[in-house]
Each structure stands twice: as structure tokens, then as C-alpha cells.
Design an enzyme around this catalytic site. Structure first.
Site, PDB file in Angstrom:
ATOM      1  N   LYS A 218       0.734  -1.351   0.119  1.00 19.16           N
ATOM      2  CA  LYS A 218       0.240   0.058  -0.083  1.00 19.16           C
ATOM      3  C   LYS A 218       0.999   1.172   0.095  1.00 19.16           C
ATOM      4  CE  LYS A 218      -3.278   2.751   2.717  1.00 19.16           C
ATOM      5  NZ  LYS A 218      -4.104   2.524   3.926  1.00 19.16           N
ATOM      6  N   GLU A 268      -9.093  12.155  12.020  1.00 19.11           N
ATOM      7  CA  GLU A 268      -8.130  11.122  12.447  1.00 19.11           C
ATOM      8  C   GLU A 268      -7.186  11.364  13.732  1.00 19.11           C
ATOM      9  OE1 GLU A 268      -6.229   9.415   9.140  1.00 19.11           O
ATOM     10  OE2 GLU A 268      -5.049   8.136  10.340  1.00 19.11           O
ATOM     11  N   GLU A 446     -12.029  10.277  -5.038  1.00 21.22           N
ATOM     12  CA  GLU A 446     -11.973  10.071  -3.547  1.00 21.22           C
ATOM     13  C   GLU A 446     -11.372  11.196  -3.061  1.00 21.22           C
ATOM     14  OE1 GLU A 446     -11.133   6.169  -1.778  1.00 21.22           O
ATOM     15  OE2 GLU A 446     -10.034   7.422  -0.420  1.00 21.22           O
TER      16      GLU A 446
HETATM   17  C1  LIG Z   1      -4.662  10.686   3.420  1.00 27.67           C
HETATM   18  C2  LIG Z   1      -5.754  11.187   3.670  1.00 27.67           C
HETATM   19  O1  LIG Z   1      -6.722  10.227   4.306  1.00 27.67           O
HETATM   20  C3  LIG Z   1      -6.398   9.102   4.385  1.00 27.67           C
HETATM   21  C4  LIG Z   1      -6.846   8.058   3.471  1.00 27.67           C
HETATM   22  C5  LIG Z   1      -7.999   7.462   3.317  1.00 27.67           C
HETATM   23  C6  LIG Z   1      -8.263   6.633   2.250  1.00 27.67           C
HETATM   24  O2  LIG Z   1      -7.821   6.359   1.222  1.00 27.67           O
HETATM   25  O3  LIG Z   1      -9.471   5.914   2.538  1.00 27.67           O
HETATM   26  C7  LIG Z   1      -8.912   7.481   4.395  1.00 27.67           C
HETATM   27  C8  LIG Z   1      -8.700   7.998   5.454  1.00 27.67           C
HETATM   28  C9  LIG Z   1      -7.298   8.731   5.790  1.00 27.67           C
HETATM   29  O4  LIG Z   1      -6.732   7.615   6.341  1.00 27.67           O
HETATM   30  C10 LIG Z   1      -6.146  12.642   3.331  1.00 27.67           C
HETATM   31  O5  LIG Z   1      -7.437  12.848   3.694  1.00 27.67           O
HETATM   32  O6  LIG Z   1      -5.113  13.261   2.889  1.00 27.67           O
HETATM   33 MG   LIG Z   2      -9.274   4.894   0.100  1.00 30.27          MG
END
Ligand SMILES: C=C(O[C@@H]1C=C(C(=O)O)C=C[C@H]1O)C(=O)O
Ligand SMILES: [Mg+2]
Length: 469
Positions: A218, A268, A446
Site C-alpha cells: 500500500k 483522524e 476520492e
Molecule cells: C490521506 C488522507 O486520508 C487517509 C486516506 C483514506 C483512504 O484512502 O481511504 C482515508 C482516511 C485517511 O486515512 C487524506 O485525507 O489526505
Molecule cells: Mg481510500
């Protein structure tokens, strides 16, 4: 005409400043000429119904900062520096521990770290340093309906500065126009994406190749979106609007010098320590909220049932379990992810609790945890290498730990859902976990959804269709 309440409130706030000046004068006089061992004295007076961000927005003293926790309802605005621990190292270790030993209860150092302290900072992040923790000179705290004005003194060295300190206190302004009625935030006039869509596609494909070659499981790749404004952006007003739009988040602002402010609304937690007790959480796996109730329920089921998001998530949980396991004498990890619901998005979350071994410091915890695969990747070293090679910008403090350290506790959020204000430019940073099953379009969307907390407050409507891709 001023209402009686309004006039009364003004009196109370001016009074708070006067009461604090008296306290400061008394303590400094009592310590003049003493060569006692260094210690921190914190003075607090009640300050009525002041709002911390309102107060912060009207201060001329620098640096400024703001912090509010996710659940505890306490908000702290701060100006000036009573003491600072900063450096180029990867974690604030010995020096911070030494300073913390001087803390009186209630005093906290607020600050954070670069995402990647070993990578030199680009010019726009220059003022922030690799790590920087400030014991503020003045704070306005609010718990529930009550505000408190506080001053931190480092004795005996501040005893020599009585005049200067009282002038600074005198210079603290009482916000006018309460309750405030600000105009709307300015509208962006330009947007630049780094990387652009083609570059993003290449980055995601390069990560997928690394998985295929067995080099990584990842990597979290980020994008930067620069919004340009025709005028300087007021970071505190932006924080105020963003905070209203993002309940259930950590809210932070760090402005080391005039015109440069890092701020955000992160869902978070990296960790919270109370005594020897520690809690952390894995947050990864994402879907938007739905427009209707039916839509929303569908998205929830889609997230909980998604093998790709569950895989993306469990890598974070396993890694936090490994990192904290080495530092804890007890550790409990939820073995099944549940849903974290936000105003505009949702994530998978698993909570982790433990008891730290004796002698483990906050700096040890930071060094062990950061970066989790929620913002870095797995394995850690390979992922950081990939991020350095692929991302066409410096993350700065984005995705780094941000929070506070006190004598009996500490709390750090992961500095995501964040941006850097520099004059009339706002750089938004956001990433997505790339794993087997990721697609360039899906992860682009996303990230659009993640930055929509910000773009919405400027009246830019996100591409709702894309967010569902
Ligand atoms: C890296 C980020 O978020 C992270 C990535 C996520 C994902 O890819 O699902 C979800 C929450 C966070 O752990 C960000 O918001 O910049
Ligand atoms: Mg994601």
C-alpha cells in the site's frame, strides 16, 4: 445601542485582561532577582463568554495557533511564545522531555512535525521547521460556555521581562462586533492541480506496478490543489467557517509568521495519552455521504462490504498494532472495522487501546507510529521512497502529527484535510490509499470528495457524480 448583556460582556473581557495583568505583576515581582531553578508558572483568569476564534482573529501578536479536540469540546486559541522547542531532527526528543519536566499542570506545548522530516523543506514550508512545539505566551480557552484567559511564564527568565510582558498583555485586543457578522469568504479565481489528471494516472499506475512486483502492499499518494484568490485570505475566518462545516473533527491552525498558516479539520486521531493509557485508531477506506437516506445507507453498506477498502484499512490496523505493541504492556485492538460518519464523507475505523510501558515518552510514540499506512504506506520505508519519488511537491506539515503535549497527557491528530494559506493562495493537500484494486479515476474522485470540505466553504460545488465513481 448596546444591549445591557453586550456592554456587560465587554466589561467582563476587559476586566479579564486587567485581572491577569495584576496576577502577572504579582508573580514577576515576587520572583525578581531570584535565581531559582527554571519552572513554568501558568496563570488563569475567567474571561466570560469570549469565543476563541473571534479572539484570535482580532489579535496582532504572532505567532498564532488554534486547537480543538474531536470529542472534549475544549477550544484553545493562543498567541506569542513563552518557550519553544524546535529543530531539524525527526522527533523532538531529549529537549522536549527536559522542557516538559518544568510543566505545571494545565500548561501544554502545541505544535507538530513535518510529514517527512528527512526531506528538506520547500520554500513555502520554510517557516514551519521540521518540528516545532510552542508554549504560548497567552491563551484563550473555552470549555462549554466559559472562557479563560491564561498566561504562561518561564521563571526566573521572565522575571526580567515584566515591562515587556505587561505591554504585550495590554496589547491583547478585545474583539469588537460580538456576536460577529463576517462577510462571506472570497471566491477563488484560479485552480491548479498538482499532479494534473495525466500525472496522477501515471503515479497510480506506478504504485500498482510496485504491488505487482511484490515491493509494496500500500502507498498513500497525495495531490495538491492550489486555489488562487484576488485578495489575501484570512486564515482565522477560514478556520471559523471550516469548523462549522466539519463537526466531529480535530481543528487546528498554526501560523508561525504573518501570512503563512497551516490549518485543517481532521477526523483522524494519531494518539491520545492520559497518564500511561494510550488510544489510537486506524482510519482508512472511504465513501461519500449520500444525498438521500436510501443513498446514504447504500453507501454505508458498500463501504463495509468493499474488499478493496477493507484491505486498505486492515493494513493500517495491523501496522498500528505492531508499532504500539512494542511500546505497550497491554494492547486491545478491535478486530472488525466499523463506520466513522462525517458531515460529507465516511470511513472505516478500528480503535486501539493500550497501556504504555514505563519510560516510553510521547516522542517515542510519535517515532513509532508516524507515518501510519493511513498516510504513508506499507512497508513504511518503501512507501516513503515511492512518495518522495512520485509526488511533485513537498507535503510539509500535511499528514504529519499535529497536537499538544502536556505533563499528564498528549494528543495528536493526523494533519490531513488540511491546507496552507500563503497570502492570496490556499494549497489544499489530500491523499488516498492506493492498493490492489485502485483505479486512477476512483482515487482522483476520492480526493475530490476529501477536499470538498474546503471547496464547499468557498461555494465551489464538488463533482458529486465523480465522488461516487
Ligand atoms: C490521506 C488522507 O486520508 C487517509 C486516506 C483514506 C483512504 O484512502 O481511504 C482515508 C482516511 C485517511 O486515512 C487524506 O485525507 O489526505
Ligand atoms: Mg481510500
Amino acid at each position: 445601542m448596546l444591549s445591557r448583556d453586550y456592554a456587560g460582556a465587554i466589561f467582563e473581557r476587559t476586566d479579564a485582561r486587567r485581572a491577569l495583568a495584576e496576577e502577572v505583576g504579582r508573580v514577576l515581582e515576587g520572583n525578581a532577582g531570584l535565581t531559582a531553578e527554571e519552572r513554568i508558572v501558568r496563570l488563569e483568569v475567567p474571561a466570560g463568554d469570549l469565543d476563541p476564534l473571534r479572539w484570535l482573529g482580532s489579535q496582532v501578536m504572532r505567532p498564532r495557533s488554534f486547537w480543538s479536540g474531536r470529542e472534549d469540546g475544549t477550544a484553545v486559541a493562543a498567541v506569542g511564545v513563552a518557550d519553544v522547542v524546535e529543530g531539524d531532527g525527526t522527533a523532538p526528543d531529549a529537549s522536549l522531555r527536559e522542557r516538559l519536566a518544568l510543566l505545571s499542570s494545565g500548561a501544554r506545548y502545541y505544535g507538530g512535525l513535518r510529514f517527512d522530516p528527512e526531506r528538506g523543506a520547500d520554500e513555502e514550508w520554510g517557516a514551519f521547521g521540521a518540528h516545532r512545539f510552542v508554549l504560548p505566551r497567552f491563551e484563550l480557552l473555552r470549555r462549554g460556555d466559559e472562557a479563560t484567559l491564561a498566561c504562561n511564564l518561564v521563571l526566573p527568565r521572565d522575571a526580567e521581562r515584566a515591562g515587556e510582558l505587561l505591554d504585550e498583555l495590554e496589547g491583547l485586543t478585545v474583539p469588537e462586533g460580538w456576536p460577529g457578522s463576517d462577510g462571506p469568504l472570497p471566491t477563488p479565481v484560479s485552480r491548479v492541480d498538482r499532479p494534473d489528471r495525466a500525472g496522477w494516472g501515471e503515479n497510480v499506475r506506478s504504485a500498482l506496478e510496485a504491488f505487482e512486483a511484490g515491493r509494496m502492499d500500500k502507498v498513500v499518494l497525495a495531490r495538491r490543489v492550489d486555489l488562487g484568490f484576488g485578495e489575501d485570505l484570512d486564515a482565522v475566518s477560514l478556520m471559523e467557517t471550516l469548523r462549522e462545516a466539519t463537526p466531529g473533527c480535530f481543528h487546528f491552525l498554526v501560523e508561525p509568521e504573518d501570512g503563512a498558516a497551516f490549518l485543517g479539520a481532521s477526523p483522524e486521531r494519531l494518539f491520545r495519552r492520559e497518564g500511561r493509557g494510550i488510544s489510537s485508531e486506524a482510519v482508512a477506506g472511504t465513501r461519500p455521504r449520500g444525498a438521500s437516506e436510501v443513498d446514504d445507507a447504500e453507501l454505508r453498506e458498500e463501504l463495509l462490504g468493499s474488499a478493496k477498502d477493507q484491505a486498505e484499512h486492515s493494513i493500517v490496523r495491523v501496522s498500528i498494532e505492531e508499532s504500539l505493541g512494542a511500546l505497550c504492556r497491554e494492547l486491545k485492538v478491535e478486530d472488525r472495522a466499523s463506520e466513522m460518519k462525517l458531515a460529507r464523507g465516511r470511513h472505516l475505523v478500528s480503535r486501539i487501546r493500550g497501556i504504555l510501558r514505563e519510560g516510553v515518552s510521547d516522542a517515542d510514540v510519535l517515532a513509532a507510529l508516524h507515518p501510519t499506512p493511513a498516510v504513508g504506506g506499507y512497508p513504511k520505508g518503501e512507501a516513503i521512497g515511492e512518495i518522495r519519488a512520485l509526488e511533485p511537491f513537498d507535503r510539509g506539515w500535511y499528514a504529519g502529527p499535529i497536537g499538544w503535549i502536556g505533563a499528564d497527557g498528549a494528543e495528536f491528530a493526523v494533519g490531513i484535510r488540511s491546507g496552507l494559506v500563503r497570502g492570496g493562495r490556499l494549497s489544499l493537500y489530500s491523499g488516498a490509499g492506493i492498493v490492489v484494486g485502485s483505479t486512477p479515476d476512483g482515487e482522483w474522485a476520492e480526493i475530490e470528495q476529501k477536499i470538498s470540505d474546503f471547496t464547499r466553504v468557498f461555494g465551489l460545488d464538488p463533482e458529486e457524480r465523480d465522488a461516487r465513481a
